[in-house]
Design an enzyme around this catalytic site. Sequence first.
Site, mmCIF file in Angstrom:
data_model
loop_
_atom_site.group_PDB
_atom_site.id
_atom_site.type_symbol
_atom_site.label_atom_id
_atom_site.label_comp_id
_atom_site.label_asym_id
_atom_site.label_seq_id
_atom_site.Cartn_x
_atom_site.Cartn_y
_atom_site.Cartn_z
ATOM 1 N N ARG A 143 78.669 49.982 85.072
ATOM 2 C CA ARG A 143 78.707 48.909 84.080
ATOM 3 C C ARG A 143 78.909 49.454 82.668
ATOM 4 N NH1 ARG A 143 76.308 44.142 86.236
ATOM 5 N NH2 ARG A 143 75.734 43.415 84.182
ATOM 6 N N LYS B 254 92.832 56.040 80.630
ATOM 7 C CA LYS B 254 92.129 54.936 79.976
ATOM 8 C C LYS B 254 92.023 55.161 78.466
ATOM 9 C CE LYS B 254 89.945 51.033 80.098
ATOM 10 N NZ LYS B 254 90.864 49.891 80.170
ATOM 11 N N GLU C 6 103.038 48.525 84.425
ATOM 12 C CA GLU C 6 101.943 49.475 84.650
ATOM 13 C C GLU C 6 101.413 49.427 86.075
ATOM 14 O OE1 GLU C 6 99.061 49.818 80.967
ATOM 15 O OE2 GLU C 6 99.286 47.744 81.587
ATOM 16 N N HIS D 225 120.966 36.684 71.540
ATOM 17 C CA HIS D 225 121.422 37.815 70.729
ATOM 18 C C HIS D 225 121.580 39.070 71.578
ATOM 19 C CE1 HIS D 225 120.949 35.445 67.100
ATOM 20 N NE2 HIS D 225 119.809 35.005 67.634
ATOM 21 N N ASN E 250 69.034 42.566 78.711
ATOM 22 C CA ASN E 250 70.494 42.597 78.695
ATOM 23 C C ASN E 250 70.933 41.322 77.996
ATOM 24 O OD1 ASN E 250 73.215 42.714 79.255
ATOM 25 N ND2 ASN E 250 72.997 42.144 81.410
ATOM 26 N N GLY E 251 71.883 41.428 77.059
ATOM 27 C CA GLY E 251 72.381 40.229 76.387
ATOM 28 C C GLY E 251 72.169 40.321 74.889
ATOM 29 N N TRP F 219 73.994 49.278 76.865
ATOM 30 C CA TRP F 219 75.314 49.300 76.206
ATOM 31 C C TRP F 219 75.051 48.730 74.824
ATOM 32 C CZ3 TRP F 219 80.402 50.531 77.357
ATOM 33 C CH2 TRP F 219 81.406 49.866 76.666
ATOM 34 N N GLU G 135 102.903 41.260 76.981
ATOM 35 C CA GLU G 135 101.735 41.733 77.730
ATOM 36 C C GLU G 135 101.946 41.508 79.236
ATOM 37 O OE1 GLU G 135 99.353 43.595 77.418
ATOM 38 O OE2 GLU G 135 97.810 43.009 78.837
HETATM 39 C C1 F6R Z 1 97.623 48.675 78.762
HETATM 40 C C2 F6R Z 1 96.615 49.455 78.085
HETATM 41 C C3 F6R Z 1 97.045 50.282 76.941
HETATM 42 C C4 F6R Z 1 95.981 50.273 75.823
HETATM 43 C C5 F6R Z 1 96.386 51.275 74.723
HETATM 44 C C6 F6R Z 1 95.413 51.239 73.571
HETATM 45 O O1 F6R Z 1 97.103 47.950 79.829
HETATM 46 O O2 F6R Z 1 95.460 49.453 78.459
HETATM 47 O O3 F6R Z 1 98.288 49.904 76.448
HETATM 48 O O4 F6R Z 1 95.890 48.976 75.316
HETATM 49 O O5 F6R Z 1 96.437 52.563 75.248
HETATM 50 O O6 F6R Z 1 94.137 51.587 73.998
HETATM 51 P P1 F6R Z 1 92.876 51.250 73.115
HETATM 52 O O7 F6R Z 1 92.782 49.777 73.025
HETATM 53 O O8 F6R Z 1 91.729 51.875 73.835
HETATM 54 O O9 F6R Z 1 93.122 51.860 71.757
#
Ligand code: F6R
Length: 636
Positions: free
Chosen positions: A42, A631, A512, A528, A116-117, A90, A505
């Site tokens: 989490r 990530k 992706e 265009h 939590n919250g 968190w 998006e």
């Molecule tokens: C797409 C994705 C990436 C992030 C980008 C910025 O699904 O996850 O395009 O949005 O790498 O990442 P952050 O938001 O962590 O700066």
Amino acid sequence: MCGIVGYVGRERAQTVMAGEETNGAHGALDVVMEGLRRLEYRGYDSAGVAVLTGDGVESRKKAGKLANLISELETDPLPRSLTGIGHTRWATHGGPTDQNAHPHLADGGRLALIHNGIIENFAELKAELLEQGVVLISDTDTEVAAALLGSIYRTLSEAGTPNALPLAMQQACQRLEGAFTLLAIHQDSPDLVVAARRNSPLVVGLGDGENFLGSDVSGFIDFTRRAVELGQDQIVTITPEDVTITDFHGAPAEGREFHVDWDAAAAEKGGYPSFMEKEINDQPDAVGQTLLGRTDLKGNLILDELRIDESILRSVDKIVVLACGTSAYAGQVAKYAIEHWCRIPTEVELSHEFRYRDPIVNEKTLVVAISQSGETMDTLMAVRYAREQGAKVVAICNTNGSTIPRESDAVLYTHAGPEIAVASTKAFLAQITAAYLLGLYLAQLRGNKYRDEIAEVLSDLHEMPEKIQHILDNADHVKKLARDMSDAKSVLFLGRHVGFPVAMEGALKLKELAYIHAEGFAAGELKHGPIALIEDGQPVVVVLPSPRGRDSLHSKVVSNIQEIRARGAITIVIAEEGDESVADFSEHVFHVPQTPTLLAPLLTTVPLQIFACELATAKGYDVDQPRNLAKSVTVE
Ligand code: F6R
């Protein structure tokens, strides 16, 4: 966000799990630590436990990962106990420090509480408690809740009230606003854990001579598969033999018992086959949590974290939004909203392009840096550059304690909870929500909008979680189409106005996750150039604006649909409920609930995420970890 575990057992409890039989209850600490380990997914930045011993409450807590808490427990062990609570935090109110970690103690150290919250009215309660002479040592809203509970308990207990802890919890909950799961133990009640929930998760695990509490079933899945789902605004008291559920006023209530048939790995994903599916389904919560606690009792926006002098914010003459990837598309949505509400010229720039083109930024520029991770190197370097030029920087970020918020002048946290799947979904919706709040706040501060106009948009925003849930509950048609299209070689996405970033998006998600060529275009740009790509059978997803908004917007996109259809495109249209204008000349139409145009991205994005996720799954790809992607992109 936040993991919660509670346990109470008796010495002769019998537990049979995975063929292993034990005589004697598990030690509370073992159960709680195992639960916290299972709840690590989490996301958290500190952890702590408290147990009841013959001498009272004993607690250990540490910033950082569970390993830090484990070494603390090795250095300073806790005695064996049969009642305990544990928490992974968190950070929201207050940074991730030892002091701010849970449990928080009250009633002279006799009571321990985890939470939590977000307690929305914590400032008001804190002022009240400070006036009564209560001493608070952390920056958290949780300690305020603990102190409130402790003070109510003391009064009840001194009056000789039996069963004082559950009663005190009821009375405390009646005072609390916001979203919370609370778990408390008290030295006067050695074999009892009391918990409460409002808009925040909590489940009960049923054992034989022992009972459990968890943020979700993974908190106790190693010990029992019998669980009880609780309702809204309920208090649950567990002892080794009993589970008692009431509402916040003590009226008896019931939970729904169910059998957990997931394995432990599936439990962490809430039963979904992937984190991505879980996170797509988390979106009503991600948006709801991001909205929580941002208004005062009079309905004024209060962005507490936005600690830039109001006079500076009033004198800003340009906004530059910096971000990468999905976050940059959130930035593009922000531009439409901020310019419309605040009349401040707003540019959106990819962070990595910004730095190298000698951009014009100065003391009158407000930079908004959007980053889920808070660690994207391109955005961090752009933030540093902008600050060197004298600009003030507000970060919109999902990760407390990360570098970008630390190096910015202010931060507006999105409360989407940890996003584990590499491709972003719920963070995107939370970023857009936070950007709307920022836009409305600036409009309020600069007097661009009347209070009732702002209140109307806020009320529309508060309807969004339910509308998103409606889309999630009615997604079968999107999923089926995605499976049918798993052989597609290329998909184009078209949108106009706020539908344009949504189209981009949608295309990015498909690239992706499903490794299919996909492009997002502004619908007006079609003639265009991109229309040359249209040939027989080319799938095109179109984000159709609301017919109730500016009518030219809607009718222009309807014309675009006709133009591409005439050239053989197969059109898949995301339209507003009640809009049948394209029913006769589109192969597929998905409806989303009606909503004001500027807020529509919170809805129109969702079917596109589901489409990409389902199509990639049909192709057998790992949607949580697409190839070549990371990530946090911590290199330039
Ligand atoms: C797409 C994705 C990436 C992030 C980008 C910025 O699904 O996850 O395009 O949005 O790498 O990442 P952050 O938001 O962590 O700066």
